[in-house]
Enzyme design. Structure first.
Site, mmCIF file in Angstrom:
data_model
loop_
_atom_site.group_PDB
_atom_site.id
_atom_site.type_symbol
_atom_site.label_atom_id
_atom_site.label_comp_id
_atom_site.label_asym_id
_atom_site.label_seq_id
_atom_site.Cartn_x
_atom_site.Cartn_y
_atom_site.Cartn_z
ATOM 1 N N ASN A 100 0.819 -1.215 0.000
ATOM 2 C CA ASN A 100 0.000 0.000 0.000
ATOM 3 C C ASN A 100 0.851 1.261 0.000
ATOM 4 O O ASN A 100 0.431 2.292 -0.531
ATOM 5 C CB ASN A 100 -0.971 0.004 1.192
ATOM 6 C CG ASN A 100 -0.281 -0.191 2.512
ATOM 7 O OD1 ASN A 100 0.458 -1.161 2.689
ATOM 8 N ND2 ASN A 100 -0.508 0.716 3.456
ATOM 9 N N HIS A 111 -4.718 -4.134 10.699
ATOM 10 C CA HIS A 111 -5.066 -4.582 9.348
ATOM 11 C C HIS A 111 -5.874 -5.877 9.375
ATOM 12 O O HIS A 111 -5.793 -6.687 8.463
ATOM 13 C CB HIS A 111 -3.802 -4.769 8.500
ATOM 14 C CG HIS A 111 -2.949 -3.542 8.423
ATOM 15 N ND1 HIS A 111 -3.437 -2.335 7.977
ATOM 16 C CD2 HIS A 111 -1.649 -3.325 8.743
ATOM 17 C CE1 HIS A 111 -2.470 -1.434 8.020
ATOM 18 N NE2 HIS A 111 -1.382 -1.989 8.490
HETATM 19 FE FE FE2 Z 1 1.471 -2.222 4.171
#
Ligand code: FE2
Length: 470
Positions: free
Chosen positions: A235, A330
């Site tokens: 990301n 996450h």
């Molecule tokens: Fe990451």
């Protein structure tokens, strides 16, 4: 403790043993390490750190890095940056055996990001290399030449030993430097790094200060100029910043890090595959579409049947966001990709999936969760000897710090978890065995904080779970 000695004959003894085994199974939530690390803030290395030093000399090449350049290991992509002027894009290279000097011509790319303009980014692919050969190479021809070397992998084959390093979410903090040093000094000597995403963390700086992409490139040069790193997009590679007019995802990453995606018939550099020694490595993108009919889905659907385990027994997948993660960070972000692809991984007997993203370490048992069909209520992971082991190795050391909060109690699928920075190695011995070990930065270079003998899922699919080995 194992079950040894003579087997009991009476049925009551069998009942007792079955009860004991049941207790072991029911109580087994795996191991949460009791290792307590000193709580200290993770800090980025300042811009004037020695690891970021610009090499001396006019237009000296910097941020030199290599990766595999074709599907099977006879090509290398060499990349570097010049800042004073474009300069030469030629790589001069020679094998230590022949000394005959050859040339490869590269191309120059530049990009702008908000108020930043990149240096001249060179990418040159050297082809037709010999397997298992040490090559010297020189870039910066005409101004300030710099010389490096690499060793090509052995020819692809089922029993070729090979050692991979695993690093994720590295960043450029003091902890990142420790991780890289531990990898370099690990006596197991990784030959290629499988990098599971999140490189520079430049996007954590104001306006995604791309100077931090340059410093990161200089920081890791000491490893990646000499051995290939296989790139996965995380990301922090997105650099999507509409607030400053930057709306093309992955712009800095794709300009700086080239991968051989076309060699595996991929249509984008975010998902691709390579063969290396006895391994078949599939790289996936958590941040590109993977729903049915999308390019990544279609590619993977066609890719998995192509893997010939008689040629490359070890099927390894790299992706950024983990599917099985019992930290509170996450949590479930990898769930949608798991829903799309997990049944394929079981069908094609993937050996191991490495992911990053969560800044800690975790290794799963072999589990799958593919029976659910919305109405049947079967939605709990179960032990499955055709399933991969899932390893989260996002503990490279970036400035965001460690993930320390975990789901309690530890889920059954989680074999080992620990909130420490570190790296791992995956040491393939032959078609049936590979030795995996995780090394935390707080230990000496040779210390293994977690380890596992992998039995190949195609050639030797015996139960290699932590239970069976303890
Ligand atoms: Fe990451």
């Amino acid at each position: 403790m194992g079950l040894r000695g003579s087997f009991p004959s009476s049925s009551s003894s069998w009942v007792a043993i079955i009860l004991v085994l049941n207790v072991v199974v029911m109580c087994n939530g795996g191991k949460t390490s009791t290792f307590v690390r000193k709580v200290e803030k993770t800090v980025d290395m300042p811009l004037d750190s020695d690891v970021f030093q610009i090499p001396p000399g006019y237009n000296a090449p910097q941020q030199v890095h290599i990766t595999q350049g074709d599907h099977f290991g006879k090509a290398v992509i060499v990349s570097w940056v010049t800042v004073d002027e474009p300069g030469s894009s030629t790589v001069i290279y020679w094998s230590e055996n022949s000394k005959e000097k050859k040339h490869a011509e590269g191309k120059i790319h530049t990009y702008k990001f908000y108020n930043y303009t990149s240096g001249f980014i060179h990418h040159a692919t050297i082809i037709n290399l010999k397997f298992n050969t040490k090559y010297q190479y020189v870039v910066g021809i005409g101004h300030t030449p710099r010389q490096f070397w690499f060793i090509t992998p052995p020819e692809v084959g089922p029993d070729v030993p090979y050692t991979f390093g695993l690093i994720g979410d590295l960043g450029q903090s003091f902890d990142s430097n420790k991780t890289l040093t531990h990898y370099e000094l690990n006596p197991q000597k990784g030959k290629t790094v499988l990098f599971v995403g999140d490189l520079s963390y430049a996007d954590n700086y104001p306006n995604h200060d791309n100077v931090r992409w340059d410093t990161w490139g200089r920081f890791v040069e000491r490893s990646v100029a000499y051995q290939p790193w296989i790139w996965t997009a995380g990301n922090h590679e997105l650099d999507f910043a509409p607030e400053i007019g930057e709306t093309k995802p992955f712009k800095p990453y794709t300009h700086r890090y080239h991968v051989p995606y076309k060699a595996s018939k991929s249509t984008a550099p975010f998902w691709y595959s390579i063969k290396r020694a006895s391994a078949y490595i599939i790289v996936l993108s958590s941040y590109s579409a993977y729903g049915k009919y999308t390019p990544q889905y279609t590619w993977l659907e066609e890719e998995l049947p192509k893997v010939n385990r008689a040629e490359t027994p070890w099927l390894i997948v790299l992706t950024h966001s983990p599917w099985y993660n019992s930290y509170n960070y996450h949590y479930m972000e990898g769930e949608t990709m798991r829903v799309m692809f997990e049944a394929w991984f079981v069908k094609y007997k993937v050996d191991v999936v490495f992911a990053g993203h969560v800044h800690a370490y975790e290794r799963s048992e072999r589990v799958s969760n593919i029976a659910y069909n919305v109405v049947n209520g079967i939605c709990t992971p179960v032990r499955d000897q055709s399933a991969p082991v899932y390893i989260t190795i996002g503990d490279g050391g970036n400035l965001e710090g460690l993930a320390t909060k975990m789901t309690e109690p530890q889920p059954e699928y989680s074999a080992y978890r620990e909130a420490s920075f570190g790296h791992a190695t995956f040491d393939i011995k032959n078609r049936t065995h590979a030795y995996y070990s995780w090394h935390r930065n707080h230990d000496g270079y040779a210390v293994e904080a977690d380890s596992m003998w992998f039995f190949n899922r195609y050639w030797s699919p015996v139960d290699d779970s932590t239970n069976s080995q303890s």
